[in-house]
Design a protein around this motif. Structure first.
Motif, PDB file in Angstrom:
ATOM      1  N   HIS A   5       0.812  -1.215   0.000  1.00 25.04           N
ATOM      2  CA  HIS A   5       0.000   0.000   0.000  1.00 25.04           C
ATOM      3  C   HIS A   5       0.848   1.269   0.000  1.00 25.04           C
ATOM      4  O   HIS A   5       0.407   2.323  -0.452  1.00 25.04           O
ATOM      5  N   TYR A  50      -7.244   5.841  -7.701  1.00 21.73           N
ATOM      6  CA  TYR A  50      -8.121   5.048  -6.854  1.00 21.73           C
ATOM      7  C   TYR A  50      -8.857   5.955  -5.882  1.00 21.73           C
ATOM      8  O   TYR A  50      -8.299   6.904  -5.352  1.00 21.73           O
ATOM      9  N   GLY A  51     -10.122   5.650  -5.634  1.00 20.89           N
ATOM     10  CA  GLY A  51     -10.934   6.501  -4.773  1.00 20.89           C
ATOM     11  C   GLY A  51     -11.893   7.329  -5.626  1.00 20.89           C
ATOM     12  O   GLY A  51     -12.991   7.638  -5.216  1.00 20.89           O
ATOM     13  N   ALA A 145     -10.023  -8.626  -5.448  1.00 18.34           N
ATOM     14  CA  ALA A 145     -10.139  -7.252  -5.962  1.00 18.34           C
ATOM     15  C   ALA A 145     -11.150  -7.164  -7.099  1.00 18.34           C
ATOM     16  O   ALA A 145     -11.814  -6.141  -7.284  1.00 18.34           O
ATOM     17  N   GLY A 150     -11.150  -3.471  -6.280  1.00 18.93           N
ATOM     18  CA  GLY A 150      -9.791  -3.170  -5.823  1.00 18.93           C
ATOM     19  C   GLY A 150      -9.642  -2.993  -4.325  1.00 18.93           C
ATOM     20  O   GLY A 150      -8.535  -2.841  -3.827  1.00 18.93           O
ATOM     21  N   LYS A 151     -10.757  -3.031  -3.591  1.00 20.57           N
ATOM     22  CA  LYS A 151     -10.651  -2.876  -2.139  1.00 20.57           C
ATOM     23  C   LYS A 151     -10.281  -4.220  -1.502  1.00 20.57           C
ATOM     24  O   LYS A 151     -10.946  -5.232  -1.745  1.00 20.57           O
ATOM     25  N   TRP A 341      -7.296  -2.923 -11.072  1.00 20.32           N
ATOM     26  CA  TRP A 341      -7.862  -2.080 -10.011  1.00 20.32           C
ATOM     27  C   TRP A 341      -6.920  -2.017  -8.805  1.00 20.32           C
ATOM     28  O   TRP A 341      -6.738  -0.979  -8.188  1.00 20.32           O
ATOM     29  N   LEU A 342      -6.347  -3.183  -8.507  1.00 22.22           N
ATOM     30  CA  LEU A 342      -5.451  -3.274  -7.356  1.00 22.22           C
ATOM     31  C   LEU A 342      -4.217  -2.398  -7.581  1.00 22.22           C
ATOM     32  O   LEU A 342      -3.754  -1.703  -6.670  1.00 22.22           O
ATOM     33  N   ASN A 345      -5.152   1.076  -6.921  1.00 21.82           N
ATOM     34  CA  ASN A 345      -5.230   1.232  -5.458  1.00 21.82           C
ATOM     35  C   ASN A 345      -3.831   1.446  -4.886  1.00 21.82           C
ATOM     36  O   ASN A 345      -3.576   2.415  -4.171  1.00 21.82           O
ATOM     37  N   THR A 348      -2.082   4.832  -5.914  1.00 26.08           N
ATOM     38  CA  THR A 348      -2.703   6.097  -5.543  1.00 26.08           C
ATOM     39  C   THR A 348      -2.522   6.394  -4.058  1.00 26.08           C
ATOM     40  O   THR A 348      -2.861   5.570  -3.218  1.00 26.08           O
ATOM     41  N   LYS A 350      -3.970   9.111  -1.440  1.00 22.11           N
ATOM     42  CA  LYS A 350      -5.042  10.113  -1.396  1.00 22.11           C
ATOM     43  C   LYS A 350      -4.473  11.522  -1.370  1.00 22.11           C
ATOM     44  O   LYS A 350      -3.502  11.805  -0.687  1.00 22.11           O
TER      45      LYS A 350
END
Lengths: 354, 354
Positions: A5, A50-51, A145, A150-151, A341-342, A345, A348, A350
């Protein structure tokens, strides 16, 4: 397995303008890969932070398919060659090239240990410029995901040639069950179901077990004339996928009322549900009172075969008996899109990406 | 499988005088081979007409050991090379050469079908002059002969790396059970016992099964630090014998009171006894009233380990519960000597050999 992450420092791409001209997605592209026991899929999609709300359906700029990339099954050289091939093909279809890629995420079956992860990561890193972020995950994580956009939260159950249950809680803690291959007892997998069926045929033939409809059905499917010939057939090619391909025959026999086949499928459903239960309990996904809500993503040919004897439905039923808050999800996109998607995630951070 | 009892036309050997001078056995020599899943043994013994009283113990003129000769496990080239090597070595030790050989009998694991038999027979025939009789049998048949001095009557149970039950009635009819390899459910074999034990460790680790003493015992034996590492260890080398070598650890845990290990061994004993039962019932060896007398020859490391938790004794107990007339025999000679006795049986036609 390392949770990447923190890798959020996305470099400015020198080729961003070219990317805009070529495919209309100025933020570059993402490659998502799903390396299962039978085949490997690579998709090329535009990068979205992402988000933000992803467009539905997500545009697939390129998609390619290659053989197995599990080095336990096909060896290191073949696995690496397949990966290189499928990446080049997907990029070529999208009209992009390696310079447009911002991140690559691979879900690879057989990645069970940090040293496995590092080796596959190394193969891919060599194929791309150094600023490209590379993430290697167990194929179960990208499958999760694919059901959660992707979450990484909840549990995924994959049952195709192999099987595995994998989960994450809200704090990023993870747990897995099964996924240890045929020797180590993944009996709910397609391989496991088929091996039990072949065993039942041998046992009926030599007098150790009852007669079963599986005998005529499997011999016909394989073009063999006697159960004795099954031994040579079985060991002529050690590929797990070849054995697992007999699942439809087992389902057909169970649907026609064959008790042995029915028991094999019931046992498989029990075993698959047990794998999910083990993950959910270790992570406490169901909350302290056991009724908390969480997603269970169901992936793979064994679970989503759309047959009258519905293994996926039987597994869901067993999961909900234990955990009334479990929300079963059959993903609308394939695991390779989940990998993409992952990657978004992971890429990115925030408030750090325009 | 063809029963070669009719091959009794023994040619006069031109080199008989040489043989007399060199090894003192003017009737020439016999080679007996036992090709198991782990190793291959070849003995060279003097020829005695079958039906005469063999000297006890039978003189072993030469003995050699090589690797596995099961082509399903090691491939055709390695299997053939091992056979050639072990034969040359045993002959060399005995002071004989190929011209003194009257017959060769090979018990080879993995010979499950006439086409397998023909292929191995062809390999051996090329190594000897054309008058030498060559017999290729399933290794179970030579193991039976090792307990009955070459007489093909009764049932043999082998449980080493693999397992098989094989039997003959007085009319030469034969039947087998198990012996189909690990994918096809030979759960009573050394491989089967060990695979169940490894599975139990994985299930305890991921929360699907109860804790077991097998975890620490097996990890220690393999020099691993975590059950996760077992997956890589298991698939790093597909040899069945390597997995099967963990049986002593399972027995130790069962002896120390571990319930999971105890259940694995009880299930194995049940499965092995079931294989014998299937053969005995198909051949009617126990007679119509079920109390008839017949030999059950017990061979292999799983049955004859001389441990406190005695798998062989448990199997015998189960067999005798079904068949009070079954006479359990643990052979005093190795299966390769059984192969040699069998060759003498096949070579000899009553009243036709001086």
């Amino acid at each position: 397995m390392r949770n990447p992450h923190s890798n959020g420092n996305v470099p400015k791409l020198e080729e961003a303008d070219d990317a805009t001209e070529e495919n209309g997605y100025g933020d570059g592209v993402i490659l998502g890969l799903d390396g299962g026991a039978t085949s490997t899929v690579c998709v090329c999609v535009p990068f979205f932070p992402y988000g933000d709300r992803f467009p539905e359906p997500i545009p697939i700029l390129g998609r390619a398919v290659a053989g197995c990339t599990n080095r336990n099954s096909v060896g290191e050289t073949a696995a690496k060659d397949s990966l290189e091939h499928v990446i080049s093909e997907a990029l070529s279809q999208s009209g992009s090239d390696k310079s447009h890629v911002r991140g690559v995420c691979l879900g690879v079956s057989g990645v069970n240990h940090p040293s496995d992860q590092g080796m596959v990561e190394h193969w891919i890193r060599d194929m791309f410029p150094s600023h490209v972020k590379v993430y290697v995950q167990n194929d179960a994580i990208v499958a999760l995901a694919s059901g959660t956009m992707g979450k990484l939260h909840g549990c995924v159950l994959i049952a195709g040639t192999g099987c595995i249950a994998y989960g994450f809680d809200e704090d990023g803690r993870e747990a897995r069950a099964s996924g240890a291959g045929p020797i180590l007892g993944d009996w709910g997998s397609g391989y496991g179901i088929s091996a039990q069926a072949l065993t039942a045929v041998i046992r009926a033939h030599d007098g150790r077990g009852p007669e079963t409809m599986l005998t005529s059905t499997i011999l016909k499917a394989l073009g063999l004339s006697s159960p004795d010939e099954l031994i040579g057939w079985t060991y002529a090619d050690p590929s797990w996928a070849r054995i697992a391909a007999l699942v439809p025959q087992v389902v057909s026999c169970a649907e026609a009322g064959d008790e042995i086949s029915d028991k094999i499928l019931v046992d498989a459903a029990d075993d698959l549900a047990l794998s999910v239960k083990a993950v959910v309990q270790r992570l406490g996904l169901c909350g302290k009172d056991g009724t908390g809500s969480f997603p269970v993503v169901m992936v793979g040919g064994v679970l989503n075969a759309n047959r009258k004897w519905d293994i996926g439905k039987e597994v869901s039923k067993r999961i909900n008996e234990h955990f009334p808050g479990a929300q079963t999800i059959i993903p609308k996109v394939e695991p390779a899109v989940g990998a993409a998607w992952l990657a978004m995630n992971f890429l990115t951070v925030k408030n750090d990406v325009s």
